[in-house]
Design an enzyme around this catalytic site. Structure first.
Site, PDB file in Angstrom:
ATOM      1  N   SER A 136       0.811  -1.136  -0.004  1.00 58.36           N
ATOM      2  CA  SER A 136       0.028  -0.018   0.056  1.00 58.36           C
ATOM      3  C   SER A 136       0.826   1.256   0.183  1.00 58.36           C
ATOM      4  O   SER A 136       0.129   2.421   0.139  1.00 58.36           O
ATOM      5  CB  SER A 136      -0.957  -0.053   1.142  1.00 58.36           C
ATOM      6  OG  SER A 136      -0.213  -0.343   2.366  1.00 58.36           O
ATOM      7  N   HIS A 184      -2.726  -2.886  -5.875  1.00 54.83           N
ATOM      8  CA  HIS A 184      -3.138  -2.522  -4.660  1.00 54.83           C
ATOM      9  C   HIS A 184      -4.624  -2.727  -4.550  1.00 54.83           C
ATOM     10  O   HIS A 184      -5.251  -1.666  -4.827  1.00 54.83           O
ATOM     11  CB  HIS A 184      -2.569  -1.121  -4.109  1.00 54.83           C
ATOM     12  CG  HIS A 184      -2.675  -0.604  -3.014  1.00 54.83           C
ATOM     13  ND1 HIS A 184      -3.092   0.756  -2.723  1.00 54.83           N
ATOM     14  CD2 HIS A 184      -2.919  -1.241  -1.718  1.00 54.83           C
ATOM     15  CE1 HIS A 184      -3.342   0.930  -1.410  1.00 54.83           C
ATOM     16  NE2 HIS A 184      -3.319  -0.243  -0.694  1.00 54.83           N
ATOM     17  N   ASN A 194      -3.578   6.215  -0.474  1.00 49.31           N
ATOM     18  CA  ASN A 194      -2.967   6.162   0.683  1.00 49.31           C
ATOM     19  C   ASN A 194      -2.333   7.680   0.897  1.00 49.31           C
ATOM     20  O   ASN A 194      -2.101   8.236   1.896  1.00 49.31           O
ATOM     21  CB  ASN A 194      -2.102   5.159   1.161  1.00 49.31           C
ATOM     22  CG  ASN A 194      -3.015   4.067   1.326  1.00 49.31           C
ATOM     23  OD1 ASN A 194      -4.188   4.084   1.785  1.00 49.31           O
ATOM     24  ND2 ASN A 194      -2.375   2.629   1.210  1.00 49.31           N
ATOM     25  N   GLU A 220      -5.675  -0.116  -7.650  1.00 51.81           N
ATOM     26  CA  GLU A 220      -4.344   0.893  -7.868  1.00 51.81           C
ATOM     27  C   GLU A 220      -3.553   0.047  -8.615  1.00 51.81           C
ATOM     28  O   GLU A 220      -2.900  -1.190  -7.928  1.00 51.81           O
ATOM     29  CB  GLU A 220      -3.834   1.501  -7.093  1.00 51.81           C
ATOM     30  CG  GLU A 220      -4.641   2.617  -6.317  1.00 51.81           C
ATOM     31  CD  GLU A 220      -3.825   3.647  -5.380  1.00 51.81           C
ATOM     32  OE1 GLU A 220      -3.557   4.738  -5.399  1.00 51.81           O
ATOM     33  OE2 GLU A 220      -3.303   2.879  -4.197  1.00 51.81           O
TER      34      GLU A 220
HETATM   35  N1  CAA Z   1     -15.351  -8.165   4.420  1.00 53.80           N
HETATM   36  C1  CAA Z   1     -16.250  -8.441   3.561  1.00 53.80           C
HETATM   37  N2  CAA Z   1     -17.391  -7.824   3.228  1.00 53.80           N
HETATM   38  C2  CAA Z   1     -17.662  -6.818   4.203  1.00 53.80           C
HETATM   39  C3  CAA Z   1     -16.892  -6.452   5.107  1.00 53.80           C
HETATM   40  C4  CAA Z   1     -15.731  -7.182   5.482  1.00 53.80           C
HETATM   41  N3  CAA Z   1     -14.792  -6.912   6.411  1.00 53.80           N
HETATM   42  N4  CAA Z   1     -17.507  -5.743   6.110  1.00 53.80           N
HETATM   43  C5  CAA Z   1     -18.508  -5.467   5.323  1.00 53.80           C
HETATM   44  N5  CAA Z   1     -18.795  -6.319   4.171  1.00 53.80           N
HETATM   45  C6  CAA Z   1     -19.882  -6.158   3.265  1.00 53.80           C
HETATM   46  C7  CAA Z   1     -21.140  -6.670   3.949  1.00 53.80           C
HETATM   47  O1  CAA Z   1     -21.276  -8.051   3.655  1.00 53.80           O
HETATM   48  C8  CAA Z   1     -22.268  -6.020   3.159  1.00 53.80           C
HETATM   49  O2  CAA Z   1     -22.614  -6.891   1.915  1.00 53.80           O
HETATM   50  P1  CAA Z   1     -23.922  -6.699   1.192  1.00 53.80           P
HETATM   51  O3  CAA Z   1     -24.089  -5.335   0.775  1.00 53.80           O
HETATM   52  O4  CAA Z   1     -23.740  -7.677  -0.117  1.00 53.80           O
HETATM   53  O5  CAA Z   1     -24.675  -7.467   2.239  1.00 53.80           O
HETATM   54  C9  CAA Z   1     -21.685  -4.803   2.673  1.00 53.80           C
HETATM   55  O6  CAA Z   1     -20.225  -4.880   2.960  1.00 53.80           O
HETATM   56  C10 CAA Z   1     -21.842  -3.695   3.605  1.00 53.80           C
HETATM   57  O7  CAA Z   1     -21.823  -3.696   5.099  1.00 53.80           O
HETATM   58  P2  CAA Z   1     -22.544  -3.470   6.115  1.00 53.80           P
HETATM   59  O8  CAA Z   1     -24.012  -3.153   5.713  1.00 53.80           O
HETATM   60  O9  CAA Z   1     -22.604  -4.507   7.412  1.00 53.80           O
HETATM   61  O10 CAA Z   1     -21.826  -2.308   6.650  1.00 53.80           O
HETATM   62  P3  CAA Z   1     -21.615  -0.956   5.945  1.00 53.80           P
HETATM   63  O11 CAA Z   1     -22.895  -0.329   5.221  1.00 53.80           O
HETATM   64  O12 CAA Z   1     -21.192   0.108   7.090  1.00 53.80           O
HETATM   65  O13 CAA Z   1     -20.457  -0.922   5.212  1.00 53.80           O
HETATM   66  C11 CAA Z   1     -18.132  -0.999   4.800  1.00 53.80           C
HETATM   67  C12 CAA Z   1     -19.327  -1.493   5.363  1.00 53.80           C
HETATM   68  C13 CAA Z   1     -18.439  -1.425   3.534  1.00 53.80           C
HETATM   69  C14 CAA Z   1     -16.851  -1.604   5.261  1.00 53.80           C
HETATM   70  C15 CAA Z   1     -18.131   0.463   4.798  1.00 53.80           C
HETATM   71  O14 CAA Z   1     -18.164   0.977   6.338  1.00 53.80           O
HETATM   72  C16 CAA Z   1     -17.048   1.439   4.098  1.00 53.80           C
HETATM   73  O15 CAA Z   1     -17.080   1.581   2.864  1.00 53.80           O
HETATM   74  N6  CAA Z   1     -16.092   1.841   5.037  1.00 53.80           N
HETATM   75  C17 CAA Z   1     -14.944   2.520   4.360  1.00 53.80           C
HETATM   76  C18 CAA Z   1     -13.952   1.449   3.960  1.00 53.80           C
HETATM   77  C19 CAA Z   1     -12.883   2.024   3.286  1.00 53.80           C
HETATM   78  O16 CAA Z   1     -12.588   3.306   3.379  1.00 53.80           O
HETATM   79  N7  CAA Z   1     -11.922   1.442   2.856  1.00 53.80           N
HETATM   80  C20 CAA Z   1     -10.678   1.644   2.252  1.00 53.80           C
HETATM   81  C21 CAA Z   1      -9.378   1.577   3.293  1.00 53.80           C
HETATM   82  S1  CAA Z   1      -8.044   2.146   2.747  1.00 53.80           S
HETATM   83  C22 CAA Z   1      -7.251   0.848   2.040  1.00 53.80           C
HETATM   84  O17 CAA Z   1      -7.983  -0.370   2.078  1.00 53.80           O
HETATM   85  C23 CAA Z   1      -5.913   1.102   1.342  1.00 53.80           C
HETATM   86  C24 CAA Z   1      -4.735   0.854   2.359  1.00 53.80           C
HETATM   87  O18 CAA Z   1      -4.044   0.330   1.921  1.00 53.80           O
HETATM   88  C25 CAA Z   1      -4.747   0.923   3.660  1.00 53.80           C
END
Ligand code: CAA
Length: 305
Positions: A133, A154, A204, A166
């Site tokens: 990342s 990524h 990031n 990415e």
């Molecule tokens: N793994 C797999 N699927 C997941 C999950 C996980 N850990 N958490 C939630 N989901 C799925 C659920 O199963 C659900 O799927 P369906 O729509 O098919 O039912 C969907 O995501 C929505 O989940 P929830 O309704 O339970 O929860 P939510 O609406 O709060 O969404 C989220 C959860 C998608 C994680 C949302 O909170 C979100 O988008 N958060 C931000 C995530 C983000 O910014 N990610 C990038 C991080 S940076 C990165 O990854 C780069 C790096 O290198 C650090």
């Protein structure tokens, strides 16, 4: 006809990708394995801690079971996807893979050692990708015998949900490697963006300074954990507040990325917040250990400050 550089290096043409090796069965590796298997790829999954593979397989099973319950996946497709994931005990298990994706800890020394040990076991025509990342793809590629066939791929967390990958070319990455990686990501249903090989790439480079600033906002007492997260969720329409997101990513990973930005760009605006450092030193790494900016051991997450 193969491009001149391949003839020079003696690379065979890039094969059709059917078997994918994944190194590291943490939240990223497990997610990549799941998405690849659901989209019809044979997956070989390896982790230095073999119990981690068992845990990842259980989690994949659980996530696919939820999809079945919701009617978005048939029970037969779930079983077929699970059957496509095979645990391997060492890098020799990747001998038939056309692509191997490394998704180990965000630590350059660890990744360099993995690539060095991995490549002697690979097919001559295999592509190698890193899910780093933030670390230089060019530097990681240079450890291998095939920098032209090496690329940054990524994925975002959670991999099954997030639409973006990415793609980062190292200085030596060939256009054919990039095109094959892009096609593979598209077959997973992902959209790709191309980032140049500079510290932390695009997502990031922008996201982590925001999270780090949220840590400073807490550190300086401008707001509490809850007020900072509520402010950004309701005031900027972010799905998660920055501190909740930091716990989700892992505070050790957040700190590692800030250090890469700080060292790589030599600008004090990227200095890691001392409070973030302290949480990592305490081993409060976020959700994966059930404690970070929130304590997840009870029924509901409780702020730790
Ligand atoms: N793994 C797999 N699927 C997941 C999950 C996980 N850990 N958490 C939630 N989901 C799925 C659920 O199963 C659900 O799927 P369906 O729509 O098919 O039912 C969907 O995501 C929505 O989940 P929830 O309704 O339970 O929860 P939510 O609406 O709060 O969404 C989220 C959860 C998608 C994680 C949302 O909170 C979100 O988008 N958060 C931000 C995530 C983000 O910014 N990610 C990038 C991080 S940076 C990165 O990854 C780069 C790096 O290198 C650090």
């Amino acid at each position: 006809m193969a491009p001149a550089i391949y003839q020079q290096k003696g690379y065979p043409p890039i094969p059709e990708i059917r078997r994918v090796g994944v190194i590291g069965a943490g939240q990223m590796g497990g997610g990549i394995a799941q998405v690849a298997a659901v989209h019809g790829f044979e997956v070989r999954l390896y982790d230095i801690a073999s119990e981690q593979v068992a845990r990842a397989l259980e989690q994949i099973d659980g996530r696919l079971a939820r999809q079945v319950a919701k009617g978005t996946l048939s029970p037969a497709d779930k079983e077929a996807a699970l059957a496509r994931i095979r645990r391997v005990e060492d890098y020799a298990g990747f001998a038939d893979c056309e692509l191997v994706i490394e998704a180990a800890t965000e630590n350059e020394e660890i990744k360099r050692k993995i690539f060095k040990d991995l490549v002697p076991h690979l097919r001559a025509d295999a592509l190698v990708a890193t899910n780093t990342s933030s670390i230089s793809v060019t530097r990681l590629a240079a450890v291998t015998d095939r920098p032209e066939r090496f690329i940054g791929m990524h994925f975002m967390n959670p991999v099954p949900v997030m639409k973006l990958v990415e793609l980062i070319r190292g200085i030596a990455t060939e256009e054919d490697t990039y095109q094959a990686a892009k096609k593979f990501c598209e077959r997973l249903g992902k959209t790709t963006v191309t980032a140049e090989d500079f510290p932390a790439f695009i997502v990031n480079r922008i996201l982590l300074p925001m999270i780090n600033e949220a840590c400073y906002t807490l550190y300086e007492g401008v707001g509490t954990v809850e007020s900072i997260d509520t402010a950004m969720k309701l005031g900027a329409n972010h799905p998660m507040g920055p501190l909740e997101l930091a716990d989700f990513i892992g505070l050790d990973t957040c700190l590692a990325i800030m250090q890469v930005l700080h060292d790589g760009l030599a600008d004090t605006k990227y200095r890691p917040c001392p409070l973030l450092v302290k949480y990592v030193e305490a081993g409060w790494l976020g959700r994966k250990v059930k404690r970070g900016f929130y304590d997840y051991r009870g029924e509901r997450p409780v702020p730790t400050r």
